[in-house]
Design a protein around this motif. Structure first.
Motif, PDB file in Angstrom:
ATOM      1  N   ALA A 353       0.854  -1.179   0.000  1.00  0.00           N
ATOM      2  CA  ALA A 353       0.000   0.000   0.000  1.00  0.00           C
ATOM      3  C   ALA A 353       0.892   1.232   0.000  1.00  0.00           C
ATOM      4  CB  ALA A 353      -0.926  -0.003   1.218  1.00  0.00           C
ATOM      5  N   PHE A 354       0.380   2.342  -0.548  1.00  0.00           N
ATOM      6  CA  PHE A 354       1.190   3.527  -0.777  1.00  0.00           C
ATOM      7  C   PHE A 354       0.446   4.766  -0.288  1.00  0.00           C
ATOM      8  CE2 PHE A 354       2.175   0.182  -3.721  1.00  0.00           C
ATOM      9  CZ  PHE A 354       3.569   0.121  -3.695  1.00  0.00           C
ATOM     10  N   PRO A 355       0.644   5.135   0.979  1.00  0.00           N
ATOM     11  CA  PRO A 355      -0.112   6.259   1.551  1.00  0.00           C
ATOM     12  C   PRO A 355       0.177   7.592   0.876  1.00  0.00           C
ATOM     13  CG  PRO A 355       0.894   4.912   3.271  1.00  0.00           C
ATOM     14  CD  PRO A 355       1.473   4.460   1.978  1.00  0.00           C
ATOM     15  N   GLY A 356       1.438   7.841   0.527  1.00  0.00           N
ATOM     16  CA  GLY A 356       1.817   9.128  -0.065  1.00  0.00           C
ATOM     17  C   GLY A 356       1.592   9.158  -1.563  1.00  0.00           C
ATOM     18  N   ASN A 357       1.320  10.329  -2.094  1.00  0.00           N
ATOM     19  CA  ASN A 357       1.019  10.453  -3.520  1.00  0.00           C
ATOM     20  C   ASN A 357       2.225  10.188  -4.410  1.00  0.00           C
ATOM     21  OD1 ASN A 357      -1.671  11.149  -2.990  1.00  0.00           O
ATOM     22  ND2 ASN A 357      -1.142  13.310  -2.724  1.00  0.00           N
ATOM     23  N   ARG A 358       3.438  10.237  -3.839  1.00  0.00           N
ATOM     24  CA  ARG A 358       4.645   9.957  -4.624  1.00  0.00           C
ATOM     25  C   ARG A 358       5.310   8.650  -4.216  1.00  0.00           C
ATOM     26  NH1 ARG A 358       7.658  15.902  -4.709  1.00  0.00           N
ATOM     27  NH2 ARG A 358       6.260  16.933  -6.184  1.00  0.00           N
ATOM     28  N   ASP A 359       4.690   7.920  -3.307  1.00  0.00           N
ATOM     29  CA  ASP A 359       5.349   6.731  -2.767  1.00  0.00           C
ATOM     30  C   ASP A 359       5.643   5.670  -3.814  1.00  0.00           C
ATOM     31  OD1 ASP A 359       5.652   7.561  -0.176  1.00  0.00           O
ATOM     32  OD2 ASP A 359       3.785   6.677   0.545  1.00  0.00           O
ATOM     33  N   PHE A 360       4.709   5.442  -4.743  1.00  0.00           N
ATOM     34  CA  PHE A 360       4.899   4.387  -5.734  1.00  0.00           C
ATOM     35  C   PHE A 360       6.103   4.691  -6.620  1.00  0.00           C
ATOM     36  CE2 PHE A 360       3.906   2.035  -9.668  1.00  0.00           C
ATOM     37  CZ  PHE A 360       3.630   0.779  -9.144  1.00  0.00           C
ATOM     38  N   VAL A 361       6.184   5.925  -7.114  1.00  0.00           N
ATOM     39  CA  VAL A 361       7.313   6.324  -7.963  1.00  0.00           C
ATOM     40  C   VAL A 361       8.614   6.291  -7.174  1.00  0.00           C
ATOM     41  CG1 VAL A 361       8.323   8.265  -9.217  1.00  0.00           C
ATOM     42  CG2 VAL A 361       5.931   7.675  -9.573  1.00  0.00           C
ATOM     43  N   ASN A 362       8.604   6.790  -5.928  1.00  0.00           N
ATOM     44  CA  ASN A 362       9.816   6.777  -5.116  1.00  0.00           C
ATOM     45  C   ASN A 362      10.288   5.353  -4.841  1.00  0.00           C
ATOM     46  OD1 ASN A 362      10.095   9.558  -4.918  1.00  0.00           O
ATOM     47  ND2 ASN A 362       8.843   9.699  -3.076  1.00  0.00           N
ATOM     48  N   ALA A 363       9.349   4.436  -4.631  1.00  0.00           N
ATOM     49  CA  ALA A 363       9.723   3.039  -4.399  1.00  0.00           C
ATOM     50  C   ALA A 363      10.393   2.452  -5.628  1.00  0.00           C
ATOM     51  CB  ALA A 363       8.500   2.225  -4.004  1.00  0.00           C
ATOM     52  N   GLU A 364       9.873   2.758  -6.824  1.00  0.00           N
ATOM     53  CA  GLU A 364      10.486   2.260  -8.055  1.00  0.00           C
ATOM     54  C   GLU A 364      11.894   2.796  -8.237  1.00  0.00           C
ATOM     55  OE1 GLU A 364       7.092   1.508 -11.345  1.00  0.00           O
ATOM     56  OE2 GLU A 364       7.272   3.596 -10.709  1.00  0.00           O
ATOM     57  N   LEU A 365      12.133   4.027  -7.805  1.00  0.00           N
ATOM     58  CA  LEU A 365      13.439   4.660  -7.967  1.00  0.00           C
ATOM     59  C   LEU A 365      14.407   4.326  -6.840  1.00  0.00           C
ATOM     60  CD1 LEU A 365      12.247   8.186  -9.157  1.00  0.00           C
ATOM     61  CD2 LEU A 365      13.552   6.535 -10.516  1.00  0.00           C
ATOM     62  N   GLY A 366      13.935   3.626  -5.805  1.00  0.00           N
ATOM     63  CA  GLY A 366      14.791   3.322  -4.669  1.00  0.00           C
ATOM     64  C   GLY A 366      14.981   4.492  -3.736  1.00  0.00           C
ATOM     65  N   ARG A 367      14.066   5.456  -3.790  1.00  0.00           N
ATOM     66  CA  ARG A 367      14.149   6.643  -2.938  1.00  0.00           C
ATOM     67  C   ARG A 367      13.321   6.450  -1.663  1.00  0.00           C
ATOM     68  NH1 ARG A 367      13.193  11.187  -7.683  1.00  0.00           N
ATOM     69  NH2 ARG A 367      15.300  11.107  -8.577  1.00  0.00           N
ATOM     70  N   PRO A 368      13.563   7.262  -0.637  1.00  0.00           N
ATOM     71  CA  PRO A 368      12.771   7.157   0.598  1.00  0.00           C
ATOM     72  C   PRO A 368      11.283   7.324   0.322  1.00  0.00           C
ATOM     73  CG  PRO A 368      14.699   8.544   0.945  1.00  0.00           C
ATOM     74  CD  PRO A 368      14.634   8.270  -0.530  1.00  0.00           C
TER      75      PRO A 368
END
Length: 442
Positions: A353-368
């Motif tokens: 699950a991805f609470p933040g609006n940028r979480d999915f993209v950040n996860a793909e990029l390996g970012r916090p």
């Protein structure tokens, strides 16, 4: 989401980004010739004249909005429907998609023909469909912008009597029974397979050879899953293979599409600041495999089966399962659908699950990011969805308008991921409305 083709286990061919760009550039350069050869007799016509190439250009769009309510909503501080992406916000009405498309389809009856498609989208679904490096920092709001597809397409008489079609640019994946465009789905919510078992989009070159009336062969290279180019657009430094076969049987009443996408898909830098290299991110492969079979048993009754297997060698995790669909057209304005799915997230790695609006993209990029997962605890998900498609007869300009109410039950066999990590079960009920419209049609 990196990029490798593989010929047998342990035998990997690396392709540099520079070479990939030269391949894609050569395909795009060929476009100038195909536009002029748009007529089977080899003649060319004035682009502004009657019956010209431009006469078949179409400009259309659609809007989709809806919401799902969950009785257990008070238990989740993030107000999320676990395991959902496009319908993740519980008890909230969303503008899922407002989309505009400018396109020209290719004519396979001609020896050579050229077409194109550009589709842009604004809405809450764009949080999950972004091409990395494109518009992923435009806004931090729930509703965002996205380029769904942007490609040139060519029909040629090459290789077989049916010819070969070539896409160059950005396009949606071949895989899965469900698609990003809601008009291609019966239900509002999506399967675990769609959300976590297949890619969404690719940047690259994809060819389709029509071997005969029953067999199509797909093959191409791309930058990976949901990726483009450069440090912001790609999370590692290798290409991927995408392809498969399509069967058209029983005079079109039975179709089977078996596809694969193979390439490294993990970020080559971890979430530290600055990121440190991740060993194997450019070489260890992720396999995304899918088989979709559709049988039109009668004019009213259709059965669909979607089989899925995903493996990531770098993390050493697997996911696999199946979904089945039954749809029945009661009349021209009302259809009933039933969908069942079982999907095994063997290590708890894929579903989240991805609470933040940028979480999915950040996860793909390996970012916090603040995404939530069960890793390394595995479980098996089951889901049953029932619903209707109501298509009222209205003005022809809005033909295809659909109201899609549904009720859904999700279950986890070994964990309690639902309702803020308190339940093994999750019930949702809701609906969406899809409103297509045409601006310019051939």
């Amino acid at each position: 989401m990196g990029r490798n083709s593989k010929l047998g286990r342990g035998h990997t061919i690396m392709v540099s980004k520079a070479k990939f760009l030269s391949i894609a550039g050569a395909g795009a350069l060929a476009a100038t010739g195909f536009v002029g050869l748009a007529h089977a007799d080899g003649s060319t016509k004035d682009a502004a004249g009657p019956g010209s190439w431009w006469d078949s250009v179409k400009f259309s769009g659609y809007a989709e909005g809806g919401g799902l309510a969950n009785p257990g909503r008070d238990k989740d501080p993030n107000n999320l429907n676990w395991g959902h992406l496009f319908t993740d916000k519980n008890d909230t009405v969303q503008l899922n998609q407002l989309s505009l498309t400018l396109e020209r389809s290719i004519d396979s009856k001609k020896s050579y023909d050229a077409g194109f498609k550009f589709q842009g989208m604004y809405g809450s679904d764009a949080r999950y469909t972004h091409f990395l490096g494109e518009l992923d920092r435009v806004t931090s709001d729930k509703e965002q912008f996205d380029i769904v597809e942007a490609f040139l397409q060519f029909h040629t008489p090459w290789l077989t009597e049916g010819g070969t079609d070539i896409k160059v640019g950005q396009y949606v994946t071949l895989e899965g029974a469900e698609v990003i465009d809601p008009r291609g789905n019966f239900f509002y919510s999506h399967t675990y397979i769609f959300n976590f078992g297949i890619p969404f989009k690719h940047t690259g070159v994809l060819a389709t050879t029509h071997v005969n009336s029953m067999l199509d062969v797909y093959y191409g290279v791309d930058t990976g899953v949901n990726t483009t180019f450069g440090d912001r657009g790609d999370n590692n430094d290798a290409v991927a293979f995408h392809g498969g076969i399509g069967l058209n049987l029983m005079n079109g009443d039975l179709t089977v599409l078996a596809t694969t996408h193979i390439g490294p898909e993990n970020a080559n830098g971890n979430a530290n600041s600055p990121p440190t290299p991740v060993t194997g991110a450019n070489t260890e492969l992720r396999y995304l495999n899918d088989i979709t079979a559709i049988w039109k048993a009668s004019k009213q009754l259709t059965f669909t089966v979607d089989l899925n297997y995903i493996r990531d060698d770098l993390v050493d995790v697997d996911g696999y399962g199946a979904a089945g669909y039954l749809t029945y057209a009661i009349n021209d304005n009302l259809s009933f659908g039933l969908r069942g799915e079982v999907w095994r997230d063997a290590n708890g790695f894929f579903v989240g699950a991805f609470p933040g609006n940028r979480d999915f993209v950040n996860a793909e990029l390996g970012r916090p990011n603040t995404s939530i997962s069960l890793f390394p605890q595995g479980t098996t998900y089951a889901a049953i969805t029932a619903g209707f498609n109501i298509k009222p007869t209205i003005d022809k300009r809005f033909e295809g308008l659909a109201i899609r109410p549904e009720v859904r039950w999700d279950h986890s066999s070994d964990t309690k991921p639902f309702n803020g990590g308190t339940d093994k079960d999750q019930f949702t009920v809701g609906a969406d409305v899809v409103v297509p419209f045409s601006i310019i049609s051939p």
